[in-house]
Design a protein around this motif. Sequence first.
Motif, PDB file in Angstrom:
ATOM      1  N   TRP A   1       0.835  -1.205   0.000  1.00 26.09           N
ATOM      2  CA  TRP A   1       0.000   0.000   0.000  1.00 26.09           C
ATOM      3  C   TRP A   1       0.869   1.254   0.000  1.00 26.09           C
ATOM      4  CZ3 TRP A   1      -1.011   4.246   3.112  1.00 26.09           C
ATOM      5  CH2 TRP A   1      -2.196   4.941   2.844  1.00 26.09           C
ATOM      6  N   ALA A   2       1.935   1.259   0.787  1.00 26.78           N
ATOM      7  CA  ALA A   2       2.823   2.417   0.823  1.00 26.78           C
ATOM      8  C   ALA A   2       3.531   2.616  -0.512  1.00 26.78           C
ATOM      9  CB  ALA A   2       3.855   2.248   1.944  1.00 26.78           C
ATOM     10  N   LEU A   3       3.920   1.508  -1.164  1.00 28.36           N
ATOM     11  CA  LEU A   3       4.552   1.617  -2.477  1.00 28.36           C
ATOM     12  C   LEU A   3       3.582   2.201  -3.497  1.00 28.36           C
ATOM     13  CD1 LEU A   3       6.944   1.033  -4.364  1.00 28.36           C
ATOM     14  CD2 LEU A   3       6.028  -1.280  -4.667  1.00 28.36           C
ATOM     15  N   ALA A   4       2.330   1.793  -3.432  1.00 25.76           N
ATOM     16  CA  ALA A   4       1.329   2.338  -4.348  1.00 25.76           C
ATOM     17  C   ALA A   4       1.129   3.831  -4.117  1.00 25.76           C
ATOM     18  CB  ALA A   4       0.007   1.589  -4.183  1.00 25.76           C
ATOM     19  N   ARG A   5       1.177   4.270  -2.870  1.00 29.49           N
ATOM     20  CA  ARG A   5       1.042   5.693  -2.574  1.00 29.49           C
ATOM     21  C   ARG A   5       2.220   6.493  -3.135  1.00 29.49           C
ATOM     22  NH1 ARG A   5      -3.099   8.737  -0.641  1.00 29.49           N
ATOM     23  NH2 ARG A   5      -1.744   9.831   0.833  1.00 29.49           N
ATOM     24  N   ARG A   6       3.409   5.953  -3.021  1.00 28.71           N
ATOM     25  CA  ARG A   6       4.582   6.653  -3.580  1.00 28.71           C
ATOM     26  C   ARG A   6       4.507   6.722  -5.094  1.00 28.71           C
ATOM     27  NH1 ARG A   6       7.258   3.473   0.352  1.00 28.71           N
ATOM     28  NH2 ARG A   6       8.049   2.060  -1.257  1.00 28.71           N
ATOM     29  N   GLY A   7       4.087   5.629  -5.717  1.00 32.74           N
ATOM     30  CA  GLY A   7       3.918   5.665  -7.168  1.00 32.74           C
ATOM     31  C   GLY A   7       2.834   6.625  -7.602  1.00 32.74           C
ATOM     32  N   GLN A   8       1.781   6.735  -6.814  1.00 32.32           N
ATOM     33  CA  GLN A   8       0.710   7.684  -7.118  1.00 32.32           C
ATOM     34  C   GLN A   8       1.215   9.120  -7.054  1.00 32.32           C
ATOM     35  OE1 GLN A   8      -2.551   8.160  -4.192  1.00 32.32           O
ATOM     36  NE2 GLN A   8      -3.888   7.365  -5.817  1.00 32.32           N
ATOM     37  N   LEU A   9       2.023   9.433  -6.049  1.00 31.10           N
ATOM     38  CA  LEU A   9       2.580  10.779  -5.938  1.00 31.10           C
ATOM     39  C   LEU A   9       3.522  11.083  -7.094  1.00 31.10           C
ATOM     40  CD1 LEU A   9       3.012  13.398  -4.367  1.00 31.10           C
ATOM     41  CD2 LEU A   9       4.777  12.220  -3.033  1.00 31.10           C
ATOM     42  N   ALA A  10       4.343  10.106  -7.478  1.00 31.41           N
ATOM     43  CA  ALA A  10       5.254  10.321  -8.607  1.00 31.41           C
ATOM     44  C   ALA A  10       4.476  10.556  -9.900  1.00 31.41           C
ATOM     45  CB  ALA A  10       6.187   9.119  -8.759  1.00 31.41           C
ATOM     46  N   HIS A  11       3.354   9.863 -10.070  1.00 32.54           N
ATOM     47  CA  HIS A  11       2.527  10.050 -11.264  1.00 32.54           C
ATOM     48  C   HIS A  11       1.916  11.449 -11.291  1.00 32.54           C
ATOM     49  CE1 HIS A  11       0.119   9.156 -14.686  1.00 32.54           C
ATOM     50  NE2 HIS A  11      -1.025   9.035 -14.031  1.00 32.54           N
ATOM     51  N   ILE A  12       1.477  11.930 -10.150  1.00 22.58           N
ATOM     52  CA  ILE A  12       0.921  13.279 -10.074  1.00 22.58           C
ATOM     53  C   ILE A  12       1.983  14.322 -10.407  1.00 22.58           C
ATOM     54  CG2 ILE A  12      -0.008  15.001  -8.469  1.00 22.58           C
ATOM     55  CD1 ILE A  12      -1.504  12.758  -7.088  1.00 22.58           C
ATOM     56  N   GLN A  13       3.164  14.159  -9.862  1.00 22.65           N
ATOM     57  CA  GLN A  13       4.241  15.106 -10.142  1.00 22.65           C
ATOM     58  C   GLN A  13       4.621  15.101 -11.613  1.00 22.65           C
ATOM     59  OE1 GLN A  13       7.249  13.824  -7.396  1.00 22.65           O
ATOM     60  NE2 GLN A  13       6.381  14.964  -5.664  1.00 22.65           N
TER      61      GLN A  13
ATOM     62  N   LEU B   1       2.589  14.376 -14.164  1.00 18.29           N
ATOM     63  CA  LEU B   1       1.528  15.061 -14.894  1.00 18.29           C
ATOM     64  C   LEU B   1       1.610  16.575 -14.698  1.00 18.29           C
ATOM     65  CD1 LEU B   1      -1.497  12.689 -14.173  1.00 18.29           C
ATOM     66  CD2 LEU B   1      -0.257  12.922 -16.310  1.00 18.29           C
ATOM     67  N   GLN B   2       1.889  17.014 -13.498  1.00 21.98           N
ATOM     68  CA  GLN B   2       1.997  18.451 -13.240  1.00 21.98           C
ATOM     69  C   GLN B   2       3.161  19.063 -14.003  1.00 21.98           C
ATOM     70  OE1 GLN B   2       2.292  18.541  -8.976  1.00 21.98           O
ATOM     71  NE2 GLN B   2       0.081  18.714  -8.683  1.00 21.98           N
ATOM     72  N   ALA B   3       4.292  18.350 -14.066  1.00 21.61           N
ATOM     73  CA  ALA B   3       5.436  18.872 -14.812  1.00 21.61           C
ATOM     74  C   ALA B   3       5.106  18.981 -16.298  1.00 21.61           C
ATOM     75  CB  ALA B   3       6.654  17.962 -14.599  1.00 21.61           C
ATOM     76  N   GLY B   4       4.406  17.982 -16.841  1.00 24.38           N
ATOM     77  CA  GLY B   4       4.023  18.060 -18.247  1.00 24.38           C
ATOM     78  C   GLY B   4       3.061  19.197 -18.526  1.00 24.38           C
ATOM     79  N   ILE B   5       2.113  19.411 -17.632  1.00 23.04           N
ATOM     80  CA  ILE B   5       1.148  20.503 -17.817  1.00 23.04           C
ATOM     81  C   ILE B   5       1.856  21.853 -17.767  1.00 23.04           C
ATOM     82  CG2 ILE B   5      -0.802  21.669 -16.711  1.00 23.04           C
ATOM     83  CD1 ILE B   5      -1.838  18.905 -15.918  1.00 23.04           C
ATOM     84  N   GLU B   6       2.788  22.032 -16.833  1.00 30.04           N
ATOM     85  CA  GLU B   6       3.500  23.307 -16.730  1.00 30.04           C
ATOM     86  C   GLU B   6       4.346  23.567 -17.973  1.00 30.04           C
ATOM     87  OE1 GLU B   6       5.750  23.088 -13.183  1.00 30.04           O
ATOM     88  OE2 GLU B   6       4.003  23.164 -11.839  1.00 30.04           O
ATOM     89  N   THR B   7       4.999  22.545 -18.478  1.00 26.83           N
ATOM     90  CA  THR B   7       5.837  22.727 -19.666  1.00 26.83           C
ATOM     91  C   THR B   7       4.995  23.095 -20.883  1.00 26.83           C
ATOM     92  OG1 THR B   7       7.432  21.130 -18.798  1.00 26.83           O
ATOM     93  CG2 THR B   7       7.557  21.640 -21.138  1.00 26.83           C
ATOM     94  N   ILE B   8       3.905  22.357 -21.103  1.00 25.31           N
ATOM     95  CA  ILE B   8       3.063  22.648 -22.259  1.00 25.31           C
ATOM     96  C   ILE B   8       2.430  24.037 -22.128  1.00 25.31           C
ATOM     97  CG2 ILE B   8       0.993  21.942 -23.504  1.00 25.31           C
ATOM     98  CD1 ILE B   8       1.632  19.088 -22.864  1.00 25.31           C
TER      99      ILE B   8
ATOM    100  N   ARG C   1      -5.492  13.013  -8.588  1.00 30.71           N
ATOM    101  CA  ARG C   1      -5.377  13.890  -7.425  1.00 30.71           C
ATOM    102  C   ARG C   1      -6.520  13.648  -6.443  1.00 30.71           C
ATOM    103  NH1 ARG C   1      -4.679  19.922  -9.075  1.00 30.71           N
ATOM    104  NH2 ARG C   1      -2.571  19.165  -9.580  1.00 30.71           N
ATOM    105  N   ALA C   2      -7.712  13.404  -6.966  1.00 32.99           N
ATOM    106  CA  ALA C   2      -8.852  13.109  -6.080  1.00 32.99           C
ATOM    107  C   ALA C   2      -8.642  11.795  -5.332  1.00 32.99           C
ATOM    108  CB  ALA C   2     -10.142  13.063  -6.894  1.00 32.99           C
ATOM    109  N   ASP C   3      -8.078  10.787  -6.023  1.00 35.26           N
ATOM    110  CA  ASP C   3      -7.791   9.510  -5.354  1.00 35.26           C
ATOM    111  C   ASP C   3      -6.778   9.687  -4.232  1.00 35.26           C
ATOM    112  OD1 ASP C   3      -9.566   8.191  -6.950  1.00 35.26           O
ATOM    113  OD2 ASP C   3      -8.058   7.395  -8.337  1.00 35.26           O
ATOM    114  N   ARG C   4      -5.776  10.486  -4.465  1.00 32.95           N
ATOM    115  CA  ARG C   4      -4.764  10.668  -3.427  1.00 32.95           C
ATOM    116  C   ARG C   4      -5.326  11.400  -2.216  1.00 32.95           C
ATOM    117  NH1 ARG C   4       0.264   9.804  -2.395  1.00 32.95           N
ATOM    118  NH2 ARG C   4       1.405  11.195  -0.989  1.00 32.95           N
TER     119      ARG C   4
END
Length: 542
Positions: free
Chosen positions: A93-105, A107-114, A158-161
């Motif tokens: 469960w903790a590993l899934a939470r870390r992967g979820q945070l990395a996925h959010i980061q 996506l945010q980096a891609g949105i900021e760049t575009i 983000r809502a899931d997290r």
Amino acid sequence: MSGLREVAAPFVVLGPSGVAVRTRLKHLGAGDEQVLRLVGDLLGSLAARDLKARCSAGLEHDTEQWAQRKRVLTEESSSRWAGSITKATHDQWALARRGQLAHIQSLQAGIETITHRLSVPVGEKGTKRAPGGYRSGREWFAESRRLHVLEDRLQPVRADREAGVVHVVRGGKRLLNTRRHLDAAQLTEPEWRQRWQAGRRFLQADGESGKRYGNETIRVTDDGEVSLKLPAPLAHLANAPHGRYVLAARVSFAHRGEQWADRVTANRAVAYRVHEDTARGRWYLTASWTNPLVPTVPLEAARANGLVGVDTNADHLAAWRLDVHGNPVGEPLRFGYGLSGAADHRDAQVRHALIRLLHWAQRHGLAIAVEDLDFTTEKTREKHGRRKRFRKLISGMPVARLRARLVAMAAKLGIPIVAVDAAYTSKWGAQHWQKPLTSRNRKTTRHDAAAVAIGRRALGHPIRRRTAPPLHDQSDRAGHRTVQARPGTPGREGNRPRIPGPRTRSVRAGRGENAVDQNAQHRSGRSAEHGFWQQDSLPLSL
């Protein structure tokens, strides 16, 4: 202010925190394999149910809920199996939470760049700090649509997290998706089903110091006998006292076998995992334990004899030995590896290249300097746009695998690893070292020069070389030094010491005290210290 970012200080890398060794369970009988499958399937179903309960609790999970889950599992297996299952559930469960945070980061980096590139006029060139605009209106329109796609993806994640919801697949999401593409994976449905069942089994147990042979649930004696505690519903299958089943296979660990034997004879904790390789039709046993935190070698001690600078590339390691003053010694070496073929083949190639590098460093008693690389934020499509070859290049570099294996193998051989900031090493190495180190008999590559830059940064020297001597009949008559002194040496940037003698290469006898003092030379605009006269300007009346 300079536009360059601040370079982090070098440091000695900590050794591995744990060890894992694997061996094959040979000569298993049909009954042994059947018992292992039954136990693994039963515990796997309990682990899946426990993971579902943990995910349903989300962020509101507390100690009381954990105790209740363990009591339920104990009734259907045993207290030790219940402890192993709940711990594995929490880790997953903790590993899934870390992967979820990395996925959010990501996506945010891609949105900021575009968003930034869409705000810049089409065709405008970028800088080192920020990317420019898109090349054409067509590309601008396509990326504007991609921006909406990324924003739509970000909202549910983000809502899931925030709600503490994670999505976990026991057995692996990749294997699950393979079920829909059996032809591409070259698998039949029974073969896939066999792999799926093997991936969802649970046959692992953590060790406990003070218990017999370091593990009561899966026990391996010092002479190689393997036995496991059967869950309560399968206790009737026991062939040994106290509800245990002893396998016919005898095991031995070829790698780190002495360390493992020392632990089990001293009843120190060892964790075990049993799993089946369905493709080969074999069973394996993996033993793992943690290492005590050992103080690393001080940085000054690692630099004492010089070191080896190593530049990591997509297909080879470029290495060059440097002395304590930062000067390249001998010839550069290259340790190649291939990244094509199966994963086992690629891993073997990496290990072979690393062991050759480590043996070379061990023969000379040297530490190894490497870059502290991290490409997790550098592989995105938004970061490099159309540079597909470059994205593929950095994606193919086994940075994490190289780093983990290098640290583990170097710790076993007692070789210190010094990590340095990777900023500008390739650029400055090529600028300051590639041409000077190239000769008629040696062609220095950009990677070789980068290895020199990495080694110099690890030694505490600046990457740039000292200024080359001036031409004859200028200043000091080709007498400036180009070799390096230690950073703490007093006066290393000052004048050369006077060497007594009738003549030096650039100073005549008796005139060395001001050889590099520009003010001591008889030149226009300079005052002479030893002149006994000073010429006056001509009178205007003449």
